[in-house]
Scaffold this motif. Structure first.
Motif, mmCIF file in Angstrom:
data_model
loop_
_atom_site.group_PDB
_atom_site.id
_atom_site.type_symbol
_atom_site.label_atom_id
_atom_site.label_comp_id
_atom_site.label_asym_id
_atom_site.label_seq_id
_atom_site.Cartn_x
_atom_site.Cartn_y
_atom_site.Cartn_z
ATOM 1 N N ASN A 6 0.823 -1.215 0.000
ATOM 2 C CA ASN A 6 0.000 0.000 0.000
ATOM 3 C C ASN A 6 0.852 1.257 0.000
ATOM 4 N N ASN A 7 2.162 1.097 0.070
ATOM 5 C CA ASN A 7 3.027 2.284 0.109
ATOM 6 C C ASN A 7 3.074 2.935 -1.281
ATOM 7 N N SER A 8 2.556 4.143 -1.368
ATOM 8 C CA SER A 8 2.409 4.815 -2.665
ATOM 9 C C SER A 8 3.546 5.797 -2.941
ATOM 10 N N THR A 9 4.568 5.822 -2.075
ATOM 11 C CA THR A 9 5.520 6.923 -2.147
ATOM 12 C C THR A 9 6.656 6.725 -3.145
ATOM 13 N N ARG A 10 6.828 5.482 -3.660
ATOM 14 C CA ARG A 10 7.939 5.246 -4.591
ATOM 15 C C ARG A 10 7.431 4.644 -5.887
ATOM 16 N N PRO A 11 8.098 4.961 -6.994
ATOM 17 C CA PRO A 11 7.774 4.243 -8.232
ATOM 18 C C PRO A 11 8.319 2.807 -8.142
ATOM 19 N N ARG A 12 7.820 1.932 -8.991
ATOM 20 C CA ARG A 12 8.208 0.516 -8.890
ATOM 21 C C ARG A 12 9.701 0.295 -9.067
ATOM 22 N N GLU A 13 10.340 1.111 -9.904
ATOM 23 C CA GLU A 13 11.792 0.953 -10.122
ATOM 24 C C GLU A 13 12.543 1.040 -8.788
ATOM 25 N N ASN A 14 12.093 1.947 -7.927
ATOM 26 C CA ASN A 14 12.756 2.094 -6.619
ATOM 27 C C ASN A 14 12.647 0.821 -5.786
ATOM 28 N N TYR A 15 11.509 0.128 -5.927
ATOM 29 C CA TYR A 15 11.356 -1.115 -5.171
ATOM 30 C C TYR A 15 12.325 -2.170 -5.679
ATOM 31 N N VAL A 16 12.491 -2.247 -7.002
ATOM 32 C CA VAL A 16 13.446 -3.218 -7.553
ATOM 33 C C VAL A 16 14.824 -2.950 -6.952
ATOM 34 N N ASN A 17 15.236 -1.686 -6.923
ATOM 35 C CA ASN A 17 16.533 -1.323 -6.344
ATOM 36 C C ASN A 17 16.599 -1.681 -4.863
ATOM 37 N N LYS A 18 15.515 -1.414 -4.166
ATOM 38 C CA LYS A 18 15.505 -1.706 -2.728
ATOM 39 C C LYS A 18 15.628 -3.217 -2.486
ATOM 40 N N PHE A 19 14.881 -4.001 -3.257
ATOM 41 C CA PHE A 19 14.976 -5.457 -3.107
ATOM 42 C C PHE A 19 16.409 -5.923 -3.352
ATOM 43 N N THR A 20 17.011 -5.425 -4.403
ATOM 44 C CA THR A 20 18.382 -5.842 -4.729
ATOM 45 C C THR A 20 19.343 -5.468 -3.597
ATOM 46 N N ARG A 21 19.209 -4.199 -3.150
ATOM 47 C CA ARG A 21 20.066 -3.692 -2.076
ATOM 48 C C ARG A 21 19.956 -4.541 -0.815
ATOM 49 N N LEU A 22 18.763 -5.053 -0.544
ATOM 50 C CA LEU A 22 18.542 -5.807 0.690
ATOM 51 C C LEU A 22 18.784 -7.312 0.513
ATOM 52 N N GLY A 23 19.290 -7.721 -0.671
ATOM 53 C CA GLY A 23 19.674 -9.125 -0.848
ATOM 54 C C GLY A 23 18.637 -10.023 -1.492
ATOM 55 N N PHE A 24 17.544 -9.426 -1.978
ATOM 56 C CA PHE A 24 16.543 -10.197 -2.728
ATOM 57 C C PHE A 24 16.998 -10.130 -4.179
ATOM 58 N N THR A 25 17.715 -11.174 -4.607
ATOM 59 C CA THR A 25 18.471 -11.041 -5.856
ATOM 60 C C THR A 25 17.629 -11.221 -7.110
ATOM 61 N N ASP A 26 16.461 -11.867 -6.993
ATOM 62 C CA ASP A 26 15.744 -12.253 -8.208
ATOM 63 C C ASP A 26 14.431 -11.499 -8.425
ATOM 64 N N VAL A 27 14.240 -10.375 -7.748
ATOM 65 C CA VAL A 27 12.946 -9.688 -7.864
ATOM 66 C C VAL A 27 12.959 -8.713 -9.037
ATOM 67 N N MET A 28 11.936 -8.834 -9.889
ATOM 68 C CA MET A 28 11.835 -7.998 -11.096
ATOM 69 C C MET A 28 10.643 -7.042 -10.989
ATOM 70 N N LEU A 29 10.689 -6.054 -11.880
ATOM 71 C CA LEU A 29 9.649 -5.022 -11.911
ATOM 72 C C LEU A 29 8.226 -5.598 -11.973
ATOM 73 N N ASP A 30 8.048 -6.633 -12.803
ATOM 74 C CA ASP A 30 6.680 -7.141 -13.007
ATOM 75 C C ASP A 30 6.150 -7.919 -11.802
#
Ligand code: PLP
Ligand code: CA
Length: 304
Positions: free
Chosen positions: A61-85
């Motif tokens: 429900n967090n509306s504050t970031r575009p999806r690209e930012n989430y991909v970066n956040k996942f990668t940064r936190l060690g979730f290596t296989d998460v994609m935009l879709d």
């Protein structure tokens, strides 16, 4: 399963459940991370599910970031296989709603963060420019003539002027009233809380005498977005994992999904049990099918 029904499951039960389901929907804050810190073991769990060929999506429900930012956040936190879709945020789904469901013609007045505006612009939806005139007031400011929707999300730069303008636009019954989500508040560290967009929406509902259409959880629309992008998805094969009874469990229940509460976030098992014993049957939609302390409890299920 015999172990279904608002109780903690462990060991072999978790293994059976994970084998039976092929589509996992994870809430983010309180399940996957707390703010900028991943929940211990969460990355291993998500990586293992993806590697086993399970479908995994994130529903926030967090509306504050575009999806690209989430991909970066996942990668940064060690979730290596998460994609935009795999990312379904309330801002992305709001953009899809405006573009594909109501096919909005005209501008959208946004109360929200830059990330929400970016998501709308990416979908080709024009937003009213932010007013940066420090002397502007509701008495002297310009109102755009072609506003066809007001969209309310989390806004850490909310001003009285924004609320006042939104109230004016909502006088027009043709102008849609949408909210990215209706979350009341969010936990911060040290016992502090952040008022959620639900509190801003409530202010505008009072001022306009109207009710907002909610896009995020617990509304079914987010699941419709997921279904339209993953064809053949069967609700019976899905598990919705979340930390908040009133958003995540209700969302799962509204969409016909099995639900799991993790105790790393907002809601406690006692609250779930209270809903379960309530005489009001509508309260039963908040009750999870399964409970775990943390999604790290999934890890033993991946060991040979
Ligand atoms: N909206 C905002 C502004 C938040 O800060 C948070 C959680 O931190 C959320 C919504 C809830 O996000 P989620 O649905 O991932 O729990
Ligand atoms: Ca959450």
């Amino acid at each position: 399963f015999a172990f279904k029904g608002c109780q903690k499951i462990r060991g072999a039960q978790i293994r059976v459940l994970l084998e039976a389901k092929d589509f996992f929907l994870f809430d983010c804050d309180g399940v996957i991370w707390h703010g900028e810190n991943a929940i211990t073991g969460a990355a291993k769990v998500v990586n293992a599910l993806i590697r086993r060929g399970k479908n995994v999506v994130f529903v926030t429900n967090n509306s504050t970031r575009p999806r690209e930012n989430y991909v970066n956040k996942f990668t940064r936190l060690g979730f290596t296989d998460v994609m935009l879709d795999q990312i379904f945020s309330s801002s992305y789904c709001s953009a899809l709603y405006l573009r594909d469901v109501v096919k909005v013609r005209g501008q959208v007045f946004v109360i929200g963060c830059e990330g929400l505006r970016l998501e709308l612009l990416e979908a080709g939806i024009p937003c009213v420019e932010e007013d940066d005139d420090p002397d502007a007031t509701i008495y002297n400011c310009a109102l755009a003539p072609d506003v066809k929707a007001v969209l309310v999300g989390h806004d850490d730069k909310l001003t009285f002027l924004k609320l006042a303008k939104a109230s004016c636009y909502l006088r027009d019954p043709e102008c849609l009233f949408l909210a990215t989500d209706n979350d009341p508040w969010h936990p911060l560290s040290g016992g502090r809380i952040l008022p959620g967009s639900g509190s801003l929406t409530a202010a505008l509902e009072v001022a306009s005498g109207r009710k907002a259409t909610v896009i995020g959880k617990p509304s079914r629309f987010m699941f419709e977005c997921i279904s339209s992008q993953f064809s053949g998805i069967d609700p019976a094969q899905c598990l919705m994992v979340g930390d908040r009874l009133e958003t995540d469990m209700l969302f799962g229940s509204n969409c016909g999904l099995d639900t799991m509460l993790t105790l790393t976030g907002v809601s406690q098992i006692e609250e779930a049990q209270e809903y379960r014993s309530s005489d009001l049957t509508t309260n039963h939609s908040y009750v999870p099918d399964y409970v775990v302390d943390t999604i790290a409890d999934f890890l033993p299920a991946f060991e040979e």
